[in-house]
Design an enzyme around this catalytic site. Structure first.
Site, mmCIF file in Angstrom:
data_model
loop_
_atom_site.group_PDB
_atom_site.id
_atom_site.type_symbol
_atom_site.label_atom_id
_atom_site.label_comp_id
_atom_site.label_asym_id
_atom_site.label_seq_id
_atom_site.Cartn_x
_atom_site.Cartn_y
_atom_site.Cartn_z
ATOM 1 N N ARG A 101 0.841 -1.205 0.000
ATOM 2 C CA ARG A 101 0.000 0.000 0.000
ATOM 3 C C ARG A 101 0.874 1.253 0.000
ATOM 4 N NH1 ARG A 101 2.303 2.391 3.411
ATOM 5 N NH2 ARG A 101 2.156 2.385 5.666
ATOM 6 N N LYS A 117 0.933 5.035 1.518
ATOM 7 C CA LYS A 117 0.288 5.767 2.613
ATOM 8 C C LYS A 117 -0.578 6.882 2.030
ATOM 9 C CE LYS A 117 1.910 6.850 7.264
ATOM 10 N NZ LYS A 117 1.603 5.575 7.884
ATOM 11 N N SER A 138 -2.841 10.388 6.009
ATOM 12 C CA SER A 138 -2.032 9.648 6.973
ATOM 13 C C SER A 138 -0.593 10.193 7.033
ATOM 14 C CB SER A 138 -2.064 8.189 6.516
ATOM 15 O OG SER A 138 -1.608 7.367 7.448
ATOM 16 N N LYS A 176 1.081 11.855 10.360
ATOM 17 C CA LYS A 176 2.361 11.383 10.907
ATOM 18 C C LYS A 176 3.346 12.546 11.069
ATOM 19 C CE LYS A 176 4.648 7.135 10.977
ATOM 20 N NZ LYS A 176 4.709 5.806 10.402
ATOM 21 N N LYS A 222 6.548 -4.767 21.198
ATOM 22 C CA LYS A 222 6.199 -3.444 21.733
ATOM 23 C C LYS A 222 5.370 -3.622 23.020
ATOM 24 C CE LYS A 222 6.441 -0.105 18.188
ATOM 25 N NZ LYS A 222 5.779 1.041 17.573
ATOM 26 N N ASP A 278 7.545 5.243 5.783
ATOM 27 C CA ASP A 278 6.688 4.151 5.309
ATOM 28 C C ASP A 278 5.640 4.637 4.303
ATOM 29 O OD1 ASP A 278 5.230 5.603 7.130
ATOM 30 O OD2 ASP A 278 4.265 3.857 8.042
ATOM 31 N N GLU A 308 9.137 0.495 3.411
ATOM 32 C CA GLU A 308 9.067 -0.228 4.686
ATOM 33 C C GLU A 308 8.545 -1.637 4.414
ATOM 34 O OE1 GLU A 308 7.279 0.606 9.061
ATOM 35 O OE2 GLU A 308 5.830 -0.014 7.547
ATOM 36 N N GLU A 311 -6.057 -5.337 16.670
ATOM 37 C CA GLU A 311 -5.616 -4.272 17.573
ATOM 38 C C GLU A 311 -5.733 -2.906 16.885
ATOM 39 O OE1 GLU A 311 -2.354 -1.868 19.659
ATOM 40 O OE2 GLU A 311 -2.675 -2.295 17.562
ATOM 41 N N HIS A 312 -5.416 -2.887 15.584
ATOM 42 C CA HIS A 312 -5.509 -1.645 14.801
ATOM 43 C C HIS A 312 -6.969 -1.157 14.764
ATOM 44 C CE1 HIS A 312 -5.397 0.922 11.183
ATOM 45 N NE2 HIS A 312 -4.171 1.174 11.576
HETATM 46 P P1 0O2 Z 1 -0.188 2.662 9.647
HETATM 47 O O1 0O2 Z 1 -1.551 3.222 9.661
HETATM 48 O O2 0O2 Z 1 -0.156 1.172 9.703
HETATM 49 O O3 0O2 Z 1 0.681 3.192 8.549
HETATM 50 P P2 0O2 Z 1 7.184 5.912 12.886
HETATM 51 O O4 0O2 Z 1 5.945 6.180 13.731
HETATM 52 O O5 0O2 Z 1 6.925 4.960 11.728
HETATM 53 O O6 0O2 Z 1 7.883 7.144 12.427
HETATM 54 P P3 0O2 Z 1 8.047 4.050 14.710
HETATM 55 O O7 0O2 Z 1 6.870 4.213 15.630
HETATM 56 O O8 0O2 Z 1 9.354 3.807 15.383
HETATM 57 O O9 0O2 Z 1 8.237 5.277 13.818
HETATM 58 O O10 0O2 Z 1 7.773 2.939 13.656
HETATM 59 P P4 0O2 Z 1 7.403 1.452 13.941
HETATM 60 O O11 0O2 Z 1 7.332 1.174 15.388
HETATM 61 O O12 0O2 Z 1 8.370 0.646 13.152
HETATM 62 O O13 0O2 Z 1 5.923 1.357 13.390
HETATM 63 C C1 0O2 Z 1 5.627 1.554 12.056
HETATM 64 C C2 0O2 Z 1 4.356 0.809 11.690
HETATM 65 O O14 0O2 Z 1 4.274 -0.449 12.388
HETATM 66 C C3 0O2 Z 1 3.075 1.531 12.083
HETATM 67 O O15 0O2 Z 1 2.786 2.470 11.111
HETATM 68 C C4 0O2 Z 1 2.083 0.350 12.106
HETATM 69 O O16 0O2 Z 1 1.742 -0.064 10.801
HETATM 70 C C5 0O2 Z 1 2.924 -0.752 12.720
HETATM 71 N N1 0O2 Z 1 2.791 -0.747 14.193
HETATM 72 C C6 0O2 Z 1 3.701 -0.293 15.083
HETATM 73 N N2 0O2 Z 1 3.261 -0.477 16.348
HETATM 74 C C7 0O2 Z 1 2.052 -1.056 16.256
HETATM 75 C C8 0O2 Z 1 1.092 -1.514 17.234
HETATM 76 O O17 0O2 Z 1 1.267 -1.404 18.451
HETATM 77 N N3 0O2 Z 1 -0.070 -2.083 16.731
HETATM 78 C C9 0O2 Z 1 -0.313 -2.229 15.393
HETATM 79 N N4 0O2 Z 1 -1.460 -2.798 15.028
HETATM 80 N N5 0O2 Z 1 0.586 -1.798 14.459
HETATM 81 C C10 0O2 Z 1 1.734 -1.226 14.874
HETATM 82 P P5 0O2 Z 1 1.821 3.679 11.396
HETATM 83 O O18 0O2 Z 1 2.173 4.788 10.480
HETATM 84 O O19 0O2 Z 1 1.850 4.021 12.863
HETATM 85 O O20 0O2 Z 1 0.406 3.151 11.047
#
Ligand code: 0O2
Length: 215
Positions: free
Chosen positions: A51, A53, A57, A61, A120, A80, A147, A162-163
């Protein structure tokens, strides 16, 4: 995001490049999947999702990290924009795929986060790679961030529920539900470990010469 004409043009160009990098990564993973199937009659990849972004979104971010919405900031700070998710059967497959992608000589690995070894606090488990993939245009090569999230079917099941729960509660999930999610994540880890052991036992039992050894 800026909406004057010049910016819209470069927005489209940026999206074209990310979309190309994403397609390229999907193709590389499909090649690995086909090769595993051909050589080992076994496929570590259950399925692939990709996908881009959404602009909303991306803006969210940037705001969360305290940056203004600009194309420059998005390219620099949002890692990402292009995302590929690889769903595997077993935890060992996650590492096999990560290793095979990491070994490709024209891909530069910018960062690796192993949320399987170190989940996490939410319970989230997955293996994340930020890679620079070369995109060849007619007159230049642009290394582009993609990513890659690699996880098992069970981990993906947990992450997707969870999301949805997070979305329903607008990020303020009640403590009781959060605790239940952490508990479920632990059970998923146990399940993944058991399924892996079971599969290894079956592999051993079916290996050439196994029957004679057992007699
Ligand atoms: P979306 O809507 O999926 O795109 P970053 O926030 O990316 O700058 P971070 O937090 O260090 O830095 O990145 P991390 O931890 O590698 O997380 C990136 C992505 O992993 C998230 O993207 C989520 O897709 C997924 N993710 C991380 N933590 C969780 C969690 O606790 N639960 C779920 N379900 N997914 C998680 P986005 O952009 O936050 O969301």
């Amino acid at each position: 995001m800026d909406t004057n004409n010049a910016s819209v043009d470069s927005w489209e160009e940026v999206i074209l490049i990310y979309s190309s990098a994403m397609k390229e990564m999907v193709t590389r993973l499909e090649i690995l999947s086909n090769e595993f199937q051909h050589t080992h009659s076994y496929n570590p990849i259950e399925h692939l999702k990709s996908r881009l972004k959404t602009p909303e979104s991306i803006v969210k971010k940037l705001r969360r990290h305290g940056y203004e919405s600009s194309i420059e900031n998005m390219v620099t700070y949002v890692k990402d924009i292009a995302g590929v998710r690889v769903i595997c059967s077993f935890t060992s497959d996650v590492y096999k795929i990560a290793e095979a992608i990491t070994a490709q000589s024209d891909i530069e690995i910018l960062s690796v986060k192993d949320y399987i070894k170190n989940p996490k606090p939410s319970g989230y488990q997955s293996y994340h790679i930020i890679a620079l993939v070369p995109v060849y245009l007619s007159d230049q090569k642009i290394d582009t961030k993609v990513e890659i999230q690699i996880r098992t079917i069970a981990m993906d099941f947990w992450a997707s529920l969870e999301h949805k729960i997070n979305y329903k509660f607008d990020g303020n999930v009640p403590e009781e539900i959060r605790n239940q999610l952490v508990d479920c994540a632990g059970r998923i880890r146990d399940l993944d470990d058991r399924m892996l052991s079971l599969n290894e036992e079956v592999q051993k039992a079916n290996a050439p010469g196994a029957e004679t050894k057992q007699q």
